[in-house]
Design a protein around this motif. Structure first.
Motif, PDB file in Angstrom:
ATOM      1  N   TYR A  52     -18.594   3.084 -31.323  1.00  0.00           N
ATOM      2  CA  TYR A  52     -19.419   4.363 -31.681  1.00  0.00           C
ATOM      3  C   TYR A  52     -19.725   4.687 -33.138  1.00  0.00           C
ATOM      4  O   TYR A  52     -20.783   4.900 -33.336  1.00  0.00           O
ATOM      5  CB  TYR A  52     -18.772   5.649 -30.994  1.00  0.00           C
ATOM      6  CG  TYR A  52     -19.234   6.950 -31.410  1.00  0.00           C
ATOM      7  CD1 TYR A  52     -20.286   7.290 -30.752  1.00  0.00           C
ATOM      8  CD2 TYR A  52     -18.589   7.951 -32.286  1.00  0.00           C
ATOM      9  CE1 TYR A  52     -20.978   8.705 -30.926  1.00  0.00           C
ATOM     10  CE2 TYR A  52     -19.265   8.847 -32.661  1.00  0.00           C
ATOM     11  CZ  TYR A  52     -20.284   9.463 -32.041  1.00  0.00           C
ATOM     12  OH  TYR A  52     -20.973  10.549 -32.296  1.00  0.00           O
ATOM     13  N   GLU A  53     -18.837   4.693 -34.000  1.00  0.00           N
ATOM     14  CA  GLU A  53     -18.991   5.002 -35.433  1.00  0.00           C
ATOM     15  C   GLU A  53     -20.144   3.857 -36.021  1.00  0.00           C
ATOM     16  O   GLU A  53     -20.610   4.488 -36.913  1.00  0.00           O
ATOM     17  CB  GLU A  53     -17.673   5.038 -36.224  1.00  0.00           C
ATOM     18  CG  GLU A  53     -16.788   6.128 -36.037  1.00  0.00           C
ATOM     19  CD  GLU A  53     -17.521   7.333 -36.458  1.00  0.00           C
ATOM     20  OE1 GLU A  53     -18.320   7.412 -37.435  1.00  0.00           O
ATOM     21  OE2 GLU A  53     -17.303   8.312 -35.612  1.00  0.00           O
ATOM     22  N   ARG A  54     -19.807   2.711 -35.515  1.00  0.00           N
ATOM     23  CA  ARG A  54     -20.816   1.547 -36.141  1.00  0.00           C
ATOM     24  C   ARG A  54     -22.247   2.078 -35.818  1.00  0.00           C
ATOM     25  O   ARG A  54     -23.195   1.996 -36.557  1.00  0.00           O
ATOM     26  CB  ARG A  54     -20.418   0.204 -35.612  1.00  0.00           C
ATOM     27  CG  ARG A  54     -19.291  -0.382 -36.279  1.00  0.00           C
ATOM     28  CD  ARG A  54     -19.188  -1.705 -35.543  1.00  0.00           C
ATOM     29  NE  ARG A  54     -17.719  -2.279 -35.978  1.00  0.00           N
ATOM     30  CZ  ARG A  54     -17.760  -3.430 -36.889  1.00  0.00           C
ATOM     31  NH1 ARG A  54     -19.088  -4.151 -37.217  1.00  0.00           N
ATOM     32  NH2 ARG A  54     -16.384  -3.658 -37.082  1.00  0.00           N
ATOM     33  N   GLU A  55     -22.449   2.193 -34.349  1.00  0.00           N
ATOM     34  CA  GLU A  55     -23.906   2.563 -33.891  1.00  0.00           C
ATOM     35  C   GLU A  55     -24.377   3.856 -34.442  1.00  0.00           C
ATOM     36  O   GLU A  55     -25.520   4.137 -34.877  1.00  0.00           O
ATOM     37  CB  GLU A  55     -23.810   2.507 -32.325  1.00  0.00           C
ATOM     38  CG  GLU A  55     -25.091   2.581 -31.860  1.00  0.00           C
ATOM     39  CD  GLU A  55     -25.141   1.711 -30.531  1.00  0.00           C
ATOM     40  OE1 GLU A  55     -26.388   1.802 -29.980  1.00  0.00           O
ATOM     41  OE2 GLU A  55     -24.486   1.038 -29.977  1.00  0.00           O
ATOM     42  N   LYS A  56     -23.555   4.887 -34.367  1.00  0.00           N
ATOM     43  CA  LYS A  56     -23.982   6.235 -34.929  1.00  0.00           C
ATOM     44  C   LYS A  56     -24.466   5.948 -36.453  1.00  0.00           C
ATOM     45  O   LYS A  56     -25.510   6.443 -36.701  1.00  0.00           O
ATOM     46  CB  LYS A  56     -22.807   7.017 -34.863  1.00  0.00           C
ATOM     47  CG  LYS A  56     -23.348   8.512 -35.327  1.00  0.00           C
ATOM     48  CD  LYS A  56     -22.155   9.577 -35.159  1.00  0.00           C
ATOM     49  CE  LYS A  56     -22.011  10.435 -36.526  1.00  0.00           C
ATOM     50  NZ  LYS A  56     -20.926  11.135 -36.635  1.00  0.00           N
ATOM     51  N   VAL A 115     -22.943   6.486 -23.735  1.00  0.00           N
ATOM     52  CA  VAL A 115     -21.367   6.671 -24.101  1.00  0.00           C
ATOM     53  C   VAL A 115     -20.807   5.309 -24.484  1.00  0.00           C
ATOM     54  O   VAL A 115     -20.830   4.424 -23.775  1.00  0.00           O
ATOM     55  CB  VAL A 115     -20.714   7.240 -22.793  1.00  0.00           C
ATOM     56  CG1 VAL A 115     -19.472   7.806 -22.847  1.00  0.00           C
ATOM     57  CG2 VAL A 115     -21.714   8.134 -21.893  1.00  0.00           C
ATOM     58  N   LEU A 116     -20.173   5.477 -25.387  1.00  0.00           N
ATOM     59  CA  LEU A 116     -19.400   4.293 -25.817  1.00  0.00           C
ATOM     60  C   LEU A 116     -18.108   4.273 -25.690  1.00  0.00           C
ATOM     61  O   LEU A 116     -17.188   5.474 -25.805  1.00  0.00           O
ATOM     62  CB  LEU A 116     -19.621   4.167 -27.459  1.00  0.00           C
ATOM     63  CG  LEU A 116     -21.176   3.609 -27.533  1.00  0.00           C
ATOM     64  CD1 LEU A 116     -21.814   4.634 -28.654  1.00  0.00           C
ATOM     65  CD2 LEU A 116     -21.103   2.086 -27.945  1.00  0.00           C
ATOM     66  N   ARG A 117     -17.313   3.226 -25.147  1.00  0.00           N
ATOM     67  CA  ARG A 117     -16.010   3.156 -24.997  1.00  0.00           C
ATOM     68  C   ARG A 117     -15.061   3.232 -26.188  1.00  0.00           C
ATOM     69  O   ARG A 117     -14.027   4.015 -26.001  1.00  0.00           O
ATOM     70  CB  ARG A 117     -15.727   1.931 -24.549  1.00  0.00           C
ATOM     71  CG  ARG A 117     -14.312   1.501 -23.868  1.00  0.00           C
ATOM     72  CD  ARG A 117     -14.210   0.257 -23.145  1.00  0.00           C
ATOM     73  NE  ARG A 117     -15.082   0.088 -21.843  1.00  0.00           N
ATOM     74  CZ  ARG A 117     -14.639   0.780 -20.636  1.00  0.00           C
ATOM     75  NH1 ARG A 117     -13.530   1.140 -20.489  1.00  0.00           N
ATOM     76  NH2 ARG A 117     -15.340   0.604 -19.519  1.00  0.00           N
ATOM     77  N   TRP A 118     -15.287   2.692 -27.370  1.00  0.00           N
ATOM     78  CA  TRP A 118     -14.484   2.424 -28.274  1.00  0.00           C
ATOM     79  C   TRP A 118     -15.046   3.182 -29.655  1.00  0.00           C
ATOM     80  O   TRP A 118     -16.256   3.142 -29.992  1.00  0.00           O
ATOM     81  CB  TRP A 118     -14.351   1.101 -28.750  1.00  0.00           C
ATOM     82  CG  TRP A 118     -14.288   0.093 -27.527  1.00  0.00           C
ATOM     83  CD1 TRP A 118     -15.222  -0.973 -27.061  1.00  0.00           C
ATOM     84  CD2 TRP A 118     -12.852  -0.010 -26.683  1.00  0.00           C
ATOM     85  NE1 TRP A 118     -14.443  -1.359 -25.996  1.00  0.00           N
ATOM     86  CE2 TRP A 118     -13.295  -1.009 -25.650  1.00  0.00           C
ATOM     87  CE3 TRP A 118     -11.717   0.803 -26.626  1.00  0.00           C
ATOM     88  CZ2 TRP A 118     -12.496  -1.172 -24.757  1.00  0.00           C
ATOM     89  CZ3 TRP A 118     -10.925   0.456 -25.784  1.00  0.00           C
ATOM     90  CH2 TRP A 118     -11.181  -0.618 -24.661  1.00  0.00           C
ATOM     91  N   PRO A 119     -13.974   4.079 -30.304  1.00  0.00           N
ATOM     92  CA  PRO A 119     -14.459   4.491 -31.519  1.00  0.00           C
ATOM     93  C   PRO A 119     -14.973   3.883 -32.294  1.00  0.00           C
ATOM     94  O   PRO A 119     -16.132   4.428 -33.256  1.00  0.00           O
ATOM     95  CB  PRO A 119     -13.080   5.250 -31.736  1.00  0.00           C
ATOM     96  CG  PRO A 119     -12.135   5.443 -30.652  1.00  0.00           C
ATOM     97  CD  PRO A 119     -12.525   4.210 -29.650  1.00  0.00           C
ATOM     98  N   GLY A 123     -28.450   0.693 -18.430  1.00  0.00           N
ATOM     99  CA  GLY A 123     -27.883  -0.628 -18.627  1.00  0.00           C
ATOM    100  C   GLY A 123     -26.082   0.045 -18.940  1.00  0.00           C
ATOM    101  O   GLY A 123     -25.752   0.831 -18.964  1.00  0.00           O
ATOM    102  N   SER A 124     -25.612  -1.110 -18.860  1.00  0.00           N
ATOM    103  CA  SER A 124     -24.213  -1.114 -19.211  1.00  0.00           C
ATOM    104  C   SER A 124     -23.580  -2.338 -19.914  1.00  0.00           C
ATOM    105  O   SER A 124     -24.103  -3.671 -19.404  1.00  0.00           O
ATOM    106  CB  SER A 124     -23.317  -0.943 -17.749  1.00  0.00           C
ATOM    107  OG  SER A 124     -21.940  -0.928 -17.971  1.00  0.00           O
ATOM    108  N   GLY A 125     -22.419  -2.195 -20.756  1.00  0.00           N
ATOM    109  CA  GLY A 125     -22.057  -3.484 -21.427  1.00  0.00           C
ATOM    110  C   GLY A 125     -20.791  -3.431 -21.886  1.00  0.00           C
ATOM    111  O   GLY A 125     -19.989  -2.559 -21.328  1.00  0.00           O
ATOM    112  N   LYS A 126     -20.121  -4.094 -22.562  1.00  0.00           N
ATOM    113  CA  LYS A 126     -18.851  -4.068 -23.138  1.00  0.00           C
ATOM    114  C   LYS A 126     -18.319  -3.082 -23.777  1.00  0.00           C
ATOM    115  O   LYS A 126     -17.407  -2.322 -23.712  1.00  0.00           O
ATOM    116  CB  LYS A 126     -18.460  -5.468 -23.965  1.00  0.00           C
ATOM    117  CG  LYS A 126     -19.108  -5.492 -25.152  1.00  0.00           C
ATOM    118  CD  LYS A 126     -18.652  -6.937 -25.922  1.00  0.00           C
ATOM    119  CE  LYS A 126     -19.439  -7.040 -27.008  1.00  0.00           C
ATOM    120  NZ  LYS A 126     -19.560  -6.068 -28.195  1.00  0.00           N
ATOM    121  N   ASP A 127     -19.481  -2.468 -24.462  1.00  0.00           N
ATOM    122  CA  ASP A 127     -19.161  -1.195 -25.305  1.00  0.00           C
ATOM    123  C   ASP A 127     -19.420   0.092 -24.775  1.00  0.00           C
ATOM    124  O   ASP A 127     -19.043   1.068 -25.183  1.00  0.00           O
ATOM    125  CB  ASP A 127     -20.158  -1.377 -26.557  1.00  0.00           C
ATOM    126  CG  ASP A 127     -19.813  -2.548 -27.421  1.00  0.00           C
ATOM    127  OD1 ASP A 127     -18.607  -2.871 -27.657  1.00  0.00           O
ATOM    128  OD2 ASP A 127     -20.486  -3.186 -27.933  1.00  0.00           O
TER     129      ASP A 127
END
Length: 164
Positions: A55-59, A48-52, A25-29
């Motif tokens: 990424y931090e939120r999800e991690k 792989v997340l586009r925005w730091p 899948g692929s999305g805005k993030d």
């Protein structure tokens, strides 16, 4: 749009001896790909997340879930964090089957964000429309995550998926 993230996935794969497979899948993030460690038969997902910030939120959500030993919420499977790379904004996760809850890039930890009451009402009305008769079940899932201090805002049938 997310093709620019493939080099990060390739670098992560070479560092950890992972074979990259098809896109999940692929999305805005970001983008999610199937992967397989050369030394282990089980498939995993690499995200792989586009925005730091995303990424931090999800991690942090995945770390919270791991600390609490959560792998299901009200019968919905939740991916488990297997590894990460902060420089590449990569998460390595287990692949889960339906029903599942995933994609925590828009989540908040410990404090529900402040929005005017009409914004919350519009948000809930939009979700009721998206989920229809399943909205009460989705509301229960959101409430259960809130008990863990995880506030899910970016909610869609793609990231809260039922068995059928």
């Amino acid at each position: 749009m997310n093709e620019i993230l493939i080099p990060n996935a390739s670098l992560y794969a070479s560092r950890f001896q992972i074979e990259i497979g098809k896109s999940l899948g692929s999305g805005k993030d970001g983008i999610v790909l199937v992967a397989k460690r050369k030394a282990q038969p089980a498939k995993v997902a690499i995200k792989v997340l586009r925005w730091p910030e995303a990424y931090e939120r999800e991690k942090k959500v995945y770390e919270r879930l791991r600390e609490l030993g959560v792998n299901t919420v009200l019968g919905f499977n939740v991916p488990q964090l297997l590894g990460c790379d902060d420089d590449l904004r990569m998460l390595e996760l287990t692949i889960v089957k339906r029903p599942f809850v995933l994609d925590f890039a828009g989540a908040y930890l410990d404090v529900r964000p402040e929005f005017p009451a009409d914004v919350w009402a519009d948000w809930e009305a939009e979700l009721q429309e998206k989920f229809g008769a399943r909205w009460p079940d989705v509301r229960r899932v959101l409430d259960a995550f809130e008990e863990f201090g995880i506030y899910l805002l970016d909610v869609s049938p793609g990231n809260i998926a039922f068995r059928d």
